[in-house]
Scaffold this motif. Structure first.
Motif, PDB file in Angstrom:
ATOM      1  N   PRO A 146     -46.453  30.151 -12.179  1.00  0.00           N
ATOM      2  CA  PRO A 146     -45.181  29.219 -12.465  1.00  0.00           C
ATOM      3  C   PRO A 146     -44.409  28.916 -11.131  1.00  0.00           C
ATOM      4  O   PRO A 146     -43.770  27.957 -11.129  1.00  0.00           O
ATOM      5  CB  PRO A 146     -44.305  30.049 -13.282  1.00  0.00           C
ATOM      6  CG  PRO A 146     -45.238  30.952 -14.209  1.00  0.00           C
ATOM      7  CD  PRO A 146     -46.268  31.321 -13.365  1.00  0.00           C
ATOM      8  N   LEU A 147     -44.625  29.872 -10.013  1.00  0.00           N
ATOM      9  CA  LEU A 147     -43.878  29.604  -8.886  1.00  0.00           C
ATOM     10  C   LEU A 147     -44.518  28.098  -8.464  1.00  0.00           C
ATOM     11  O   LEU A 147     -43.555  27.708  -7.705  1.00  0.00           O
ATOM     12  CB  LEU A 147     -43.915  30.798  -7.995  1.00  0.00           C
ATOM     13  CG  LEU A 147     -43.364  32.103  -8.287  1.00  0.00           C
ATOM     14  CD1 LEU A 147     -43.921  33.265  -7.473  1.00  0.00           C
ATOM     15  CD2 LEU A 147     -41.895  31.830  -8.483  1.00  0.00           C
ATOM     16  N   THR A 157     -45.452  25.561  -9.373  1.00  0.00           N
ATOM     17  CA  THR A 157     -44.789  24.322  -9.856  1.00  0.00           C
ATOM     18  C   THR A 157     -43.159  24.217 -10.153  1.00  0.00           C
ATOM     19  O   THR A 157     -42.641  23.336 -10.574  1.00  0.00           O
ATOM     20  CB  THR A 157     -45.368  24.019 -11.330  1.00  0.00           C
ATOM     21  OG1 THR A 157     -45.106  25.131 -12.207  1.00  0.00           O
ATOM     22  CG2 THR A 157     -47.030  23.927 -11.182  1.00  0.00           C
ATOM     23  N   ASP A 158     -42.584  25.248  -9.404  1.00  0.00           N
ATOM     24  CA  ASP A 158     -41.319  25.360  -9.444  1.00  0.00           C
ATOM     25  C   ASP A 158     -40.598  24.716  -8.338  1.00  0.00           C
ATOM     26  O   ASP A 158     -40.734  25.118  -6.894  1.00  0.00           O
ATOM     27  CB  ASP A 158     -40.625  26.643  -9.508  1.00  0.00           C
ATOM     28  CG  ASP A 158     -39.282  27.097  -9.727  1.00  0.00           C
ATOM     29  OD1 ASP A 158     -38.504  26.168  -9.417  1.00  0.00           O
ATOM     30  OD2 ASP A 158     -38.871  28.334  -9.687  1.00  0.00           O
ATOM     31  N   GLN A 175     -37.746  24.705  -6.903  1.00  0.00           N
ATOM     32  CA  GLN A 175     -36.690  25.513  -5.979  1.00  0.00           C
ATOM     33  C   GLN A 175     -37.259  26.545  -5.333  1.00  0.00           C
ATOM     34  O   GLN A 175     -36.591  27.066  -4.278  1.00  0.00           O
ATOM     35  CB  GLN A 175     -35.882  26.277  -7.037  1.00  0.00           C
ATOM     36  CG  GLN A 175     -35.331  25.469  -8.162  1.00  0.00           C
ATOM     37  CD  GLN A 175     -34.339  24.450  -7.456  1.00  0.00           C
ATOM     38  OE1 GLN A 175     -33.499  24.780  -6.754  1.00  0.00           O
ATOM     39  NE2 GLN A 175     -34.594  23.362  -8.211  1.00  0.00           N
ATOM     40  N   VAL A 176     -38.913  26.737  -5.365  1.00  0.00           N
ATOM     41  CA  VAL A 176     -39.402  27.745  -4.485  1.00  0.00           C
ATOM     42  C   VAL A 176     -39.615  26.985  -3.004  1.00  0.00           C
ATOM     43  O   VAL A 176     -40.216  25.963  -3.019  1.00  0.00           O
ATOM     44  CB  VAL A 176     -40.517  28.351  -5.076  1.00  0.00           C
ATOM     45  CG1 VAL A 176     -41.201  29.224  -4.251  1.00  0.00           C
ATOM     46  CG2 VAL A 176     -40.064  29.030  -6.370  1.00  0.00           C
TER      47      VAL A 176
END
Length: 387
Positions: free
Chosen positions: A42-43, A45-46, A48-49
């Protein structure tokens, strides 16, 4: 900042020809201070990362996976490659993954790079893919079938392996809508282009059977093994796979037996229809469909595929004549030219492949028999749901 300690997990890919583990896909995981492990997927496609943190995580996982796999005696390792990282490379610069493999000492022939998406500059991606392939690395495309508009990009990359989109595959395996025919068509296209198919997300025996029906070379999923930190013996699931493959073959043999029974019934029906034609072809004297619950309609064509009789259909316990299709030529239909190819064999009952009937929206087959020295063709349409 990404919380947790990076580590690779490995999920086996089972070779459907042998039932043995042929390779592994490396998956990114994070372990917290309590020892709990979670997916790092999931990171990626985040929004905010920080992309720099993601790139560092990706390279760390890749190095650890290659180092862990280096001592594996055989098979291949599949690593995800994001075009996001490719787009950050300067044209013509050395490829970090190739340098890493050379440093670790893993032969390129044991590595598959799996392209996880097809966005971005296709020309740059194609150039990088060609360089990977020249080094001896095989190329896979993930989520094949999910982005219909991406087909031209898939063809441009000329992959060695196509991994069916997991959601589409599961929907097709469940028999929902016409997705099964769509996935079979994708698999046939892959076969004709020389690609191997991977079916991932295989969790039930029914999904395995559908993967085998699609000609998948490799299957991957919880039915056989979850992702783990360590590797398994290459024969770890062979017995289980062999049993399920035997079940699949038994089901296919049962289907063939049903077709053999259908052919015998068709021979009897055609004999009755020939007698009906010889005695005046009155609709009220057509054979009773009670012995043929799969019968949708019957009609007559000339040897060139032009319909010369109405459709006769059993409606409300009576035969009804539908003249709307008189003079229509069906020779262009795929199922029909299968039958026309058999002209000259008056005694042989011919059966087409399955197709979706445009009038009733049913899945059907058409059977034909040439008569009158192949001057005429008797045809019946069959509802396969009643076979």
């Amino acid at each position: 900042m990404i919380d947790g300690h990076a580590l690779p997990y490995f999920q086996p890919l089972i070779d459907t020809a042998t039932g043995r583990i042929a390779g592994y896909e490396a998956l990114a995981r994070l372990r917290d201070d309590n020892g709990d492990v979670r997916s790092a997927g999931p990171l990626f496609t985040d929004p905010q990362v920080d992309p720099d943190d993601l790139l560092e995580l990706d390279r760390t996982i890749r190095r650890m996976a290659l180092e862990s796999f280096r001592d594996n005696p055989a098979g291949f390792l599949s690593l995800n490659i994001s075009p996001l990282w490719v787009s950050r490379l300067e044209p013509g610069t050395p490829l970090p993954s190739l340098a890493l493999m050379a440093e670790i000492g893993l032969p390129p022939e044991q590595v598959v790079f799996e392209i996880t998406e097809l966005q971005g500059d296709i020309h740059q991606l194609k150039d990088v893919v060609q360089r990977y392939r020249q080094a001896g690395i095989r190329i896979a495309i993930d989520d094949f079938g999910a982005g219909y508009s991406m087909l031209d990009r898939v063809l441009a990359l000329e992959p060695d392996i196509l991994k069916l989109d997991i959601q589409l595959f599961r929907k097709a395996a469940s028999g929902t809508g016409n997705s099964g025919d769509f996935v079979r068509a994708l698999a046939l296209m892959a076969e004709k282009s020389g690609c191997w198919i991977i079916a991932e997300g295989v969790e039930t025996e029914a999904e395995l059977h559908f993967a085998l029906e699609c000609g998948a070379r490799y299957v991957q999923g919880y039915l056989f093994a979850r992702p783990e930190e360590n590797f398994l013996p290459d024969d770890a699931v062979q017995a289980k796979f062999s049993t399920m493959r035997d079940h699949y073959v038994s089901e296919k043999l049962a289907e063939r037996a049903k077709l053999a029974t259908l052919r015998r019934s068709l021979a009897q029906l055609f004999a009755e229809l020939r007698e009906w034609l010889a005695t005046g072809a009155q609709p009220t004297r057509l054979p009773s469909p009670k012995r043929y619950p799969w019968l949708i309609r019957c009609f007559l064509c000339d040897a060139h595929g032009t319909q010369i009789s109405p459709n006769y259909e059993w409606i409300d316990r009576h035969w009804r004549a539908d003249p709307r299709y008189l003079d229509h030529n069906w020779s262009w239909r795929p199922y029909f030219y299968q039958i026309l190819a058999e002209a000259g064999e008056d005694s042989r009952v011919i059966l087409s492949n399955r197709y979706r009937d445009a009038t009733t929206n049913q899945y059907c087959m058409t059977s034909g028999l040439f008569i009158d020295d192949s001057r005429h063709l008797l045809l019946v349409d069959i509802d396969i749901a009643h076979i």
